[in-house]
Design a protein around this motif. Structure first.
Motif, PDB file in Angstrom:
ATOM      1  N   LYS A   1      20.186   5.320  -9.970  1.00  0.00           N
ATOM      2  CA  LYS A   1      20.340   5.213  -8.511  1.00  0.00           C
ATOM      3  C   LYS A   1      19.998   6.513  -7.789  1.00  0.00           C
ATOM      4  O   LYS A   1      20.347   6.702  -6.629  1.00  0.00           O
ATOM      5  N   GLU A   2      19.292   7.418  -8.495  1.00  0.00           N
ATOM      6  CA  GLU A   2      18.841   8.636  -7.837  1.00  0.00           C
ATOM      7  C   GLU A   2      17.599   8.349  -6.996  1.00  0.00           C
ATOM      8  O   GLU A   2      16.803   7.470  -7.310  1.00  0.00           O
ATOM      9  N   THR A   3      17.447   9.118  -5.928  1.00  0.00           N
ATOM     10  CA  THR A   3      16.294   8.921  -5.051  1.00  0.00           C
ATOM     11  C   THR A   3      15.019   9.399  -5.739  1.00  0.00           C
ATOM     12  O   THR A   3      15.051  10.272  -6.621  1.00  0.00           O
ATOM     13  N   LEU A   4      13.881   8.842  -5.312  1.00  0.00           N
ATOM     14  CA  LEU A   4      12.587   9.171  -5.910  1.00  0.00           C
ATOM     15  C   LEU A   4      11.692   9.810  -4.844  1.00  0.00           C
ATOM     16  O   LEU A   4      10.997   9.104  -4.096  1.00  0.00           O
ATOM     17  N   PRO A   5      11.688  11.128  -4.745  1.00  0.00           N
ATOM     18  CA  PRO A   5      10.780  11.788  -3.791  1.00  0.00           C
ATOM     19  C   PRO A   5       9.343  11.750  -4.285  1.00  0.00           C
ATOM     20  O   PRO A   5       9.083  11.655  -5.491  1.00  0.00           O
ATOM     21  N   PHE A   6       8.391  11.791  -3.330  1.00  0.00           N
ATOM     22  CA  PHE A   6       6.961  11.863  -3.608  1.00  0.00           C
ATOM     23  C   PHE A   6       6.423  10.631  -4.342  1.00  0.00           C
ATOM     24  O   PHE A   6       5.419  10.696  -5.043  1.00  0.00           O
ATOM     25  N   ALA A   7       7.127   9.510  -4.165  1.00  0.00           N
ATOM     26  CA  ALA A   7       6.624   8.243  -4.710  1.00  0.00           C
ATOM     27  C   ALA A   7       5.617   7.640  -3.729  1.00  0.00           C
ATOM     28  O   ALA A   7       5.568   8.000  -2.550  1.00  0.00           O
ATOM     29  N   ASN A   8       4.810   6.713  -4.258  1.00  0.00           N
ATOM     30  CA  ASN A   8       3.748   6.118  -3.457  1.00  0.00           C
ATOM     31  C   ASN A   8       4.158   4.756  -2.901  1.00  0.00           C
ATOM     32  O   ASN A   8       4.761   3.944  -3.610  1.00  0.00           O
ATOM     33  N   VAL A   9       3.795   4.516  -1.644  1.00  0.00           N
ATOM     34  CA  VAL A   9       3.954   3.208  -1.012  1.00  0.00           C
ATOM     35  C   VAL A   9       2.589   2.820  -0.443  1.00  0.00           C
ATOM     36  O   VAL A   9       2.021   3.565   0.360  1.00  0.00           O
ATOM     37  N   ALA A  10       2.063   1.690  -0.859  1.00  0.00           N
ATOM     38  CA  ALA A  10       0.739   1.255  -0.414  1.00  0.00           C
ATOM     39  C   ALA A  10       0.837  -0.105   0.266  1.00  0.00           C
ATOM     40  O   ALA A  10       1.564  -0.995  -0.191  1.00  0.00           O
ATOM     41  N   VAL A  11       0.082  -0.247   1.337  1.00  0.00           N
ATOM     42  CA  VAL A  11       0.036  -1.500   2.089  1.00  0.00           C
ATOM     43  C   VAL A  11      -1.345  -2.119   1.878  1.00  0.00           C
ATOM     44  O   VAL A  11      -2.356  -1.532   2.263  1.00  0.00           O
ATOM     45  N   HIS A  12      -1.380  -3.331   1.291  1.00  0.00           N
ATOM     46  CA  HIS A  12      -2.632  -4.023   1.002  1.00  0.00           C
ATOM     47  C   HIS A  12      -2.695  -5.330   1.785  1.00  0.00           C
ATOM     48  O   HIS A  12      -1.662  -5.982   2.018  1.00  0.00           O
ATOM     49  N   ASP A  13      -3.892  -5.719   2.180  1.00  0.00           N
ATOM     50  CA  ASP A  13      -4.080  -7.020   2.806  1.00  0.00           C
ATOM     51  C   ASP A  13      -3.715  -8.115   1.807  1.00  0.00           C
ATOM     52  O   ASP A  13      -4.117  -8.062   0.644  1.00  0.00           O
ATOM     53  N   PHE A  14      -2.947  -9.084   2.251  1.00  0.00           N
ATOM     54  CA  PHE A  14      -2.443 -10.112   1.338  1.00  0.00           C
ATOM     55  C   PHE A  14      -3.568 -10.995   0.794  1.00  0.00           C
ATOM     56  O   PHE A  14      -3.512 -11.457  -0.342  1.00  0.00           O
ATOM     57  N   ASN A  15      -4.593 -11.229   1.608  1.00  0.00           N
ATOM     58  CA  ASN A  15      -5.641 -12.175   1.210  1.00  0.00           C
ATOM     59  C   ASN A  15      -6.649 -11.584   0.237  1.00  0.00           C
ATOM     60  O   ASN A  15      -6.976 -12.182  -0.780  1.00  0.00           O
ATOM     61  N   ASP A  16      -7.176 -10.371   0.530  1.00  0.00           N
ATOM     62  CA  ASP A  16      -8.220  -9.805  -0.327  1.00  0.00           C
ATOM     63  C   ASP A  16      -7.763  -8.558  -1.077  1.00  0.00           C
ATOM     64  O   ASP A  16      -8.555  -7.925  -1.778  1.00  0.00           O
ATOM     65  N   ASN A  17      -6.482  -8.197  -0.911  1.00  0.00           N
ATOM     66  CA  ASN A  17      -5.862  -7.049  -1.600  1.00  0.00           C
ATOM     67  C   ASN A  17      -6.517  -5.720  -1.241  1.00  0.00           C
ATOM     68  O   ASN A  17      -6.386  -4.733  -1.971  1.00  0.00           O
ATOM     69  N   ALA A  18      -7.204  -5.663  -0.101  1.00  0.00           N
ATOM     70  CA  ALA A  18      -7.810  -4.406   0.337  1.00  0.00           C
ATOM     71  C   ALA A  18      -6.721  -3.458   0.830  1.00  0.00           C
ATOM     72  O   ALA A  18      -5.768  -3.863   1.511  1.00  0.00           O
ATOM     73  N   LEU A  19      -6.855  -2.186   0.476  1.00  0.00           N
ATOM     74  CA  LEU A  19      -5.879  -1.184   0.880  1.00  0.00           C
ATOM     75  C   LEU A  19      -6.001  -0.927   2.385  1.00  0.00           C
ATOM     76  O   LEU A  19      -7.075  -0.654   2.908  1.00  0.00           O
ATOM     77  N   ILE A  20      -4.886  -1.004   3.102  1.00  0.00           N
ATOM     78  CA  ILE A  20      -4.869  -0.806   4.553  1.00  0.00           C
ATOM     79  C   ILE A  20      -4.379   0.590   4.896  1.00  0.00           C
ATOM     80  O   ILE A  20      -5.022   1.342   5.610  1.00  0.00           O
ATOM     81  N   THR A  21      -3.218   0.967   4.370  1.00  0.00           N
ATOM     82  CA  THR A  21      -2.639   2.287   4.628  1.00  0.00           C
ATOM     83  C   THR A  21      -1.558   2.548   3.592  1.00  0.00           C
ATOM     84  O   THR A  21      -1.340   1.729   2.693  1.00  0.00           O
ATOM     85  N   GLY A  22      -0.847   3.656   3.738  1.00  0.00           N
ATOM     86  CA  GLY A  22       0.191   3.976   2.777  1.00  0.00           C
ATOM     87  C   GLY A  22       0.965   5.204   3.182  1.00  0.00           C
ATOM     88  O   GLY A  22       0.769   5.763   4.268  1.00  0.00           O
ATOM     89  N   ALA A  23       1.886   5.633   2.280  1.00  0.00           N
ATOM     90  CA  ALA A  23       2.718   6.800   2.571  1.00  0.00           C
ATOM     91  C   ALA A  23       3.297   7.324   1.270  1.00  0.00           C
ATOM     92  O   ALA A  23       3.220   6.680   0.212  1.00  0.00           O
ATOM     93  N   ILE A  24       3.894   8.521   1.360  1.00  0.00           N
ATOM     94  CA  ILE A  24       4.588   9.152   0.236  1.00  0.00           C
ATOM     95  C   ILE A  24       6.024   9.401   0.660  1.00  0.00           C
ATOM     96  O   ILE A  24       6.285   9.853   1.794  1.00  0.00           O
ATOM     97  N   THR A  25       6.991   9.108  -0.190  1.00  0.00           N
ATOM     98  CA  THR A  25       8.402   9.274   0.163  1.00  0.00           C
ATOM     99  C   THR A  25       8.749  10.755   0.302  1.00  0.00           C
ATOM    100  O   THR A  25       8.124  11.627  -0.298  1.00  0.00           O
ATOM    101  N   ASP A  26       9.787  11.038   1.117  1.00  0.00           N
ATOM    102  CA  ASP A  26      10.220  12.414   1.344  1.00  0.00           C
ATOM    103  C   ASP A  26      11.221  12.845   0.281  1.00  0.00           C
ATOM    104  O   ASP A  26      11.414  12.159  -0.739  1.00  0.00           O
ATOM    105  N   ASP A  27      11.912  13.965   0.520  1.00  0.00           N
ATOM    106  CA  ASP A  27      12.843  14.505  -0.471  1.00  0.00           C
ATOM    107  C   ASP A  27      13.997  13.555  -0.770  1.00  0.00           C
ATOM    108  O   ASP A  27      14.613  13.631  -1.843  1.00  0.00           O
TER     109      ASP A  27
END
Length: 805
Positions: free
Chosen positions: A35-61
């Motif tokens: 249950k420890e937090t995970l800094p600098f992990a990846n979050v990616a947003v993909h289009d549901f239909n063609d799975n194309a990458l739209i945007t994303g982010a990295i978690t903070d501390d």
């Protein structure tokens, strides 16, 4: 058939602007085991239909993330970190909820390493809510340089009555907000002043036909939300503007024979300033508008035909010289990323002098029976001070806000009334002085959920409005005796609400409940001989609201709405002191008036395609204890007849209608659209008793009023940064209580030129070019019929300039 051809043709051309929306998503990534937090992990947003990458982010501390400005649509969210299994969730952003909190995401440990995710972006798409229509003022060219009322002229379902009140889908029970809150500019529950608010500093106007529980329960026809400009860029920015106009260039009907007549070729000057200066923690804002003009807000011809054979016409031209100043400013202070304060103040002062010479002409002999003139000098002033606080929690969209507002309003109105004719030789003077104090405190809490949000709030509002009435009677005074010299009105409102929103792939639901306790009193001078008792009543009511939307596919949505609303009469509807601008047609309130309650139902559908959309809705409202003005003869004066216009509750009524909106981009330069609103107002038969100035019965016959409004607009982009806009409006003939209102129409045109790298723009606009937008009504009651024609100033030509700093 002719009457149908024009609106059908006009429906084929028009432009309507809807707002663009984006969403944000936030959450927190944790180790599933520890249950420890995970800094600098990846979050990616993909289009549901063609799975194309739209945007994303990295978690903070703290393992938290927030992704902003995601276009509306359906997406797959991928959560990944080196040494952990990738987790996937579906995000459905349909436009109803704009902030999503996916909560705590638990990642299972894995020996498999994941590749780095590249973050990219993509341009946003557009959409709009079935429950709210948004209109950007930058797109309003044909009515540019005018007032808020002018700007709303082309909006679907919106009309106006002879007093300048907004009528939405056939009713004037509309609440007007400024930046989401009731304000002294527009009235607390009872709209006012829109014809005198310049639109130059307004960014957009929203029409909300089915408000949720977080809004005050008053206004059965809906809510109009006026949103002022507010820049948030660093440094100094904003704009300055100047509008010059000429109104009433032509006269629809010849004046009756007096020396003054009605004003024409009326000069108007409206300078405006909108400034912002932003530093790291502070944002200073100032908005100022001034109106200097001659205007003809009313030009009322009334032809009375009495059963005894008398036929009389009179004209009341409200020739006005006016100066109004509105100054609105404040400071936004952000001490840190999670807390912000706004301190704001508004000063609004208006002074006008109205003069009128009123001739009463006997149409049987073509002779003047009476010559009456008056002068009104009125000063209104409002001071508004507000403090707003917002606390942002770690999750995006998770907020707690509080607002405190104090308003003091002043109305100081003096009438000088003079008769010089065979009917009467004399003069009177009246003065009404009213000082209203309103204090409101509210708090709101918003908690985003994985697929929706929860909203909670509470509000306290206290209003007091004492009125002093001073009479200086002259010889043969026309003032009713024994009115008294004061009244005192007050209202306490205690409210709380909860609102829940759930959004799924195929449907979404919004449900809320608002509870309001209202305490009202109205005290009269004991001298008053017409209403023997003071009035006081309290009531507790629940106001539920429900909306269900089913998504047929990506381009089709179907929604069903229900909400319950209330409309409370304010002090102007209750005021016992008559208005004497026409001594034979007196307007007066009713201190015993009661609120009206409404149950509203609606089904709406929207179909969208790449270059346009089609919106349709069917609505039905049941109204209990409706109140309206009643026309009735007062024959207490043996020398001449008087017609009273008195507010009265009139029982049950219904409002049924259909609204259609069509918009289409023909190409990149040419946009067209149109709106059609058909409605039927039905009133049940009702018998009641009027108490002023003496007790007598009145009867309302059962009636059904069918009417439709057509509005069209076309905009075309020309070379050299020119844009031209043409607007057409047609309001059909319609029944009104005790009579009917005739059809009217307007054609407006505007041209805009941008230059200096689009930092400056010049507009030339003309409203009601053919001068056909005046109001004509015919009413009847026992003993008389009357033709009422108000050819107020609707024809205005304007030249405006605006420069962006």
């Amino acid at each position: 058939m002719k009457n149908l051809l024009l609106p059908c043709f006009l429906l084929c051309i028009s432009f309507l602007s809807f707002s663009q929306e984006k969403v944000s998503v936030s959450g927190q990534l944790l180790d599933a085991s520890t249950k420890e937090t995970l800094p600098f992990a990846n979050v990616a947003v993909h289009d549901f239909n063609d799975n194309a990458l739209i945007t994303g982010a990295i978690t903070d501390d703290d393992g938290r993330f927030e992704i902003l400005d995601i276009p509306l649509g359906k997406y797959s969210l991928y959560f990944s970190f080196i040494g952990y299994k990738t987790t996937e969730q579906t995000l459905l952003a349909g436009g109803l909820n704009t902030i999503f909190d996916v909560g705590k995401i638990l990642l299972e440990p894995s020996a498999e390493n994941l590749e780095e995710v590249e973050v990219t972006g993509k341009q946003a798409t557009t959409n709009s809510d079935l429950n709210k229509k948004t209109f950007n003022m930058a797109d309003n060219i044909a009515q540019s340089g005018g007032s808020v009322l002018d700007a709303m002229k082309t909006m679907p379902g919106v009309t106006f009555d002879q007093e300048g009140k907004v009528i939405l889908r056939g009713s004037d029970k509309v609440v007007v907000l400024i930046d989401g809150k009731q304000s002294s500019l527009t009235g607390f529950g009872n709209q006012k002043g829109l014809a005198n608010i310049p639109a130059s500093n307004i960014e957009k106007i929203e029409i909300i036909n089915n408000p949720s529980a977080k809004y005050d329960a008053n206004g059965f026809a809906g809510i109009v939300n006026i949103i002022y400009k507010k820049e948030r860029q660093a440094g100094l920015n904003g704009d300055i503007g100047l509008s010059f106009g000429l109104g009433a260039l032509g006269k629809r009907k010849e004046d009756t024979p007096t020396d003054l007549g009605s004003f024409s070729v009326n000069l108007k000057l409206i300078p405006s300033v909108n400034l912002n200066y932003k530093t790291e923690k502070l944002n200073y804002f100032l908005q100022s508008e001034f109106i200097l003009q001659e205007v003809l807000p009313n030009n009322e011809f009334t032809t009375r035909n009495y059963d005894n054979g008398r036929n009389i016409i009179s004209q009341v031209p409200e020739n006005r010289k006016q100066f109004r100043s509105i100054i609105n400013g404040g400071i936004d202070y952000d001490p840190d990323d999670n807390n912000s304060f706004t301190f704001s103040g508004l000063y609004d002062r208006e002074k006008h002098i109205d003069t009128a010479q009123v001739a009463f002409i006997d149409l049987n002999t073509d002779s003047r029976l009476r010559y009456y003139n008056w002068r009104e000098e009125e000063v209104t002033r409002y001071i508004n001070a507000a403090v707003n606080y917002i606390h942002k929690f770690e999750q995006a969209g998770h907020t707690l806000s509080a607002n405190a507002q104090y308003t003091q309003g002043l109305e100081d109105e003096t009438y000088s009334l003079n008769d010089s004719s065979a009917v009467r030789v004399g003069s009177d003077m009246t003065n009404i002085k009213a000082i209203e104090n309103t204090t409101s405190i509210s708090t709101d809490y918003v908690r985003p959920l994985k697929s929706g949000r929860v909203e909670l709030g509470a509000k306290l509002r206290i209003r007091r409005l004492p009125v002093e009435y001073t009479i200086t009677p002259g010889n043969n005074s026309i003032i009713y005796p024994d009115l008294g010299t004061f009244s005192d009105w007050g209202e306490n409102l205690y409210a709380g609400y909860v609102n829940y929103l759930l959004e799924r792939e195929k449907y979404d639901v919004e449900a809320g409940l608002r509870a309001e306790q209202t305490n009202v009193f109205y005290n009269l001078d004991p001298v008053n001989a017409y209403y023997p008792e003071n009035d006081k009543y309290n009531y507790f009511e629940l106001f539920p609201s429900v909306r269900f939307t089913y998504k047929l596919n990506d381009n089709n949505k179907l929604s069903a709405f229900y909400n319950r609303r209330v409309d409370r009469p304010g002090e102007p509807e209750l005021r016992v002191f008559p208005k004497y601008d026409d001594p034979e047609l007196l307007k007066v309130g009713n201190p015993y008036l009661r609120p009206q309650f409404t149950d509203a139902f609606e089904i709406a559908h929207k179909y969208s395609w790449n270059t346009g959309s089609f919106f349709s809705s069917v609505y039905y409202r049941m109204i209990r204890d409706q109140y309206m003005r009643i026309f009735a003869i007062d024959d207490s004066n043996p020398e001449y007849d008087i017609v009273n216009k008195i507010y009265q509750n009139t029982g049950r009524a219904t409002n049924t209608g259909v609204e259609l909106l069509l918009s289409q981009d023909l190409n990149t330069d040419w946009k067209i659209s149109g709106s059609l609103n058909w409605y039927s107002n039905a009133i049940d038969a009702y018998q009641g008793t009027l108490l002023f100035p003496y007790e007598r019965p009145f009867t309302i016959n059962a009636s059904t009023a069918n009417a439709y409004d057509v509005k069209v607009n076309t905009e075309y982009g020309l070379p050299k940064d020119f844009t031209v806009q043409l607007t057409g409006i047609y309001f059909s003939k319609r029944n009104i209580p005790q009579g009917e209102q005739y059809a009217r129409s307007s054609v407006d045109i505007g041209i805009k030129k941008s230059f200096w790298d689009k930092k400056a723009e010049l507009t030339l606009s003309a409203s009601d070019i053919f001068n056909r937008f005046g109001i004509r009504q015919e009413v009847s009651n026992e003993g008389f019929t009357a033709l009422y024609e108000n050819y107020y100033e609707t024809q205005i030509f304007r030249l405006g300039f605006k420069y962006k700093i």
